[in-house]
Design an enzyme around this catalytic site. Structure first.
Site, PDB file in Angstrom:
ATOM      1  N   ASP A  68       0.825  -1.218   0.000  1.00 53.84           N
ATOM      2  CA  ASP A  68       0.000   0.000   0.000  1.00 53.84           C
ATOM      3  C   ASP A  68       0.860   1.269   0.000  1.00 53.84           C
ATOM      4  O   ASP A  68       0.318   2.381  -0.053  1.00 53.84           O
ATOM      5  CB  ASP A  68      -1.016   0.020   1.154  1.00 53.84           C
ATOM      6  N   HIS A 153       7.090  -1.084  13.223  1.00 55.54           N
ATOM      7  CA  HIS A 153       6.029  -1.587  12.346  1.00 55.54           C
ATOM      8  C   HIS A 153       6.254  -3.072  12.046  1.00 55.54           C
ATOM      9  O   HIS A 153       6.479  -3.466  10.905  1.00 55.54           O
ATOM     10  CB  HIS A 153       6.024  -0.748  11.055  1.00 55.54           C
ATOM     11  N   HIS A 246      -3.579   7.498   6.537  1.00 52.20           N
ATOM     12  CA  HIS A 246      -3.485   6.035   6.567  1.00 52.20           C
ATOM     13  C   HIS A 246      -4.541   5.503   7.545  1.00 52.20           C
ATOM     14  O   HIS A 246      -4.261   4.784   8.497  1.00 52.20           O
ATOM     15  CB  HIS A 246      -2.075   5.611   7.008  1.00 52.20           C
TER      16      HIS A 246
END
Ligand SMILES: [Zn+2]
Ligand SMILES: [Zn+2]
Length: 305
Positions: A68, A153, A246
């Site tokens: 993405d 992340h 996001h």
């Protein structure tokens, strides 16, 4: 300092749905530089909607290699090339970016070779410089300084927040990250902090609708930030404006802008923008662009963002 920040795509995750928002990409114009940050699906269309001539493509940054954020990088540069790109493009990203680019030009080899021979175009492969970066100073020359901070992340280790400083204006993008307190120091005094955000109630609705819900919740909570946590980073950093981007979920009919505002107001009292595709933030004034193509639709399942 004149400039603008355009949110081209504001949803978290790679899936798109009819009428819904698009995956992550952002245009930052600062000090005469044109900076594209992340290249999720839709970045090329988003840039042309924002009025940018693709021939003027200049600097591109990729925060990490989740699709993405990188899926449309190759198609963007290739399309700029067919639009008449005449100057080199520099693309900055984490380790692995060069492999992506080599794979892309290999996949498009027939078309690239044909257009060079048949149309007399310059060799695309010689017009693109791929720069893989780690934490620290990414660009330190002249008017624009760019710094990177490794964020949290999992399972992706090469994921970086970015800070852009130019002529006294500072913009920070968080990239995808769980709540990460060092981002506050990294964002100290910035004019704008663009932070990823997730809404707890929305995640529960997402999980309830998805077969493999517990696993999805585990992934989201371990690797993304709640809106309240984005607010905490903004407050600790003393930024001048917080922009939520996001968004997860981004296309749930039951979740509206008021829900996001309610969540973030628990921790952040200052100027706030809830991201929408096409939103334009001018430095010195905030206005909404005329592209409001975000509609509410259902949501089935969400691969990793
Ligand atoms: Zn993502
Ligand atoms: Zn990600």
């Amino acid at each position: 300092m004149t400039g603008r920040l355009v949110l081209l795509g504001t949803k978290g995750g790679p899936a798109i749905r009819p009428g819904g928002p698009w995956p992550t990409s952002t245009l930052l114009e600062l000090g005469g530089r044109r900076i594209v940050i992340d290249c999720g699906l839709g970045v090329t269309r988003g840039l042309t909607y924002a009025g940018l001539s693709l021939k003027a493509l200049d600097l591109v940054f990729v925060t990490h290699l989740h699709s993405d954020h990188v899926l449309e990088l190759g198609p963007l540069i290739h399309t700029a090339w067919t639009a008449g790109l005449a100057t080199p493009v520099r693309v900055f990203g984490p380790a692995g970016l060069n492999r992506y680019w080599q794979g892309f030009v290999q996949a498009l080899e027939f078309d690239i070779e044909t257009r060079i021979d048949d149309e007399g175009r310059p060799d695309l492969r010689q017009m693109v410089e791929i720069v893989e970066f780690g934490e620290g100073i990414v660009i330190g020359d002249g008017g624009l300084e760019v710094r990177a901070l490794r964020v949290d992340h999992p399972p992706v280790t090469e994921c970086f927040a970015l800070r852009f400083d130019c002529g006294g204006t500072s913009v920070v993008v968080s990239a995808d990250t769980a709540f990460f307190p060092p981002l506050a120091e990294f964002s100290r005094g910035a004019d704008v902090l663009v932070h990823e955000a997730m809404l707890a109630a929305g995640v529960e609705r997402l999980v309830a609708r998805t077969g493999n819900g517990a696993r999805l919740r585990e992934h989201l909570m371990a690797s993304h930030s709640l809106a309240e946590e984005a607010g905490t980073i903004a407050a600790r950093a003393g930024v001048r404006r917080l922009v939520l981007n996001h968004l997860i979920p981004a296309d749930d009919a039951e979740i509206g802008e008021a829900d996001w505002i309610e969540a973030v107001r628990k921790t952040w009292p200052g100027p706030l923008t809830i991201g929408r595709d096409g939103h334009v933030l001018s430095f010195g004034g905030d206005q909404v662009g005329n592209r409001e193509d975000r509609h509410e639709t259902g949501n089935a399942e969400e691969p990793n963002a």
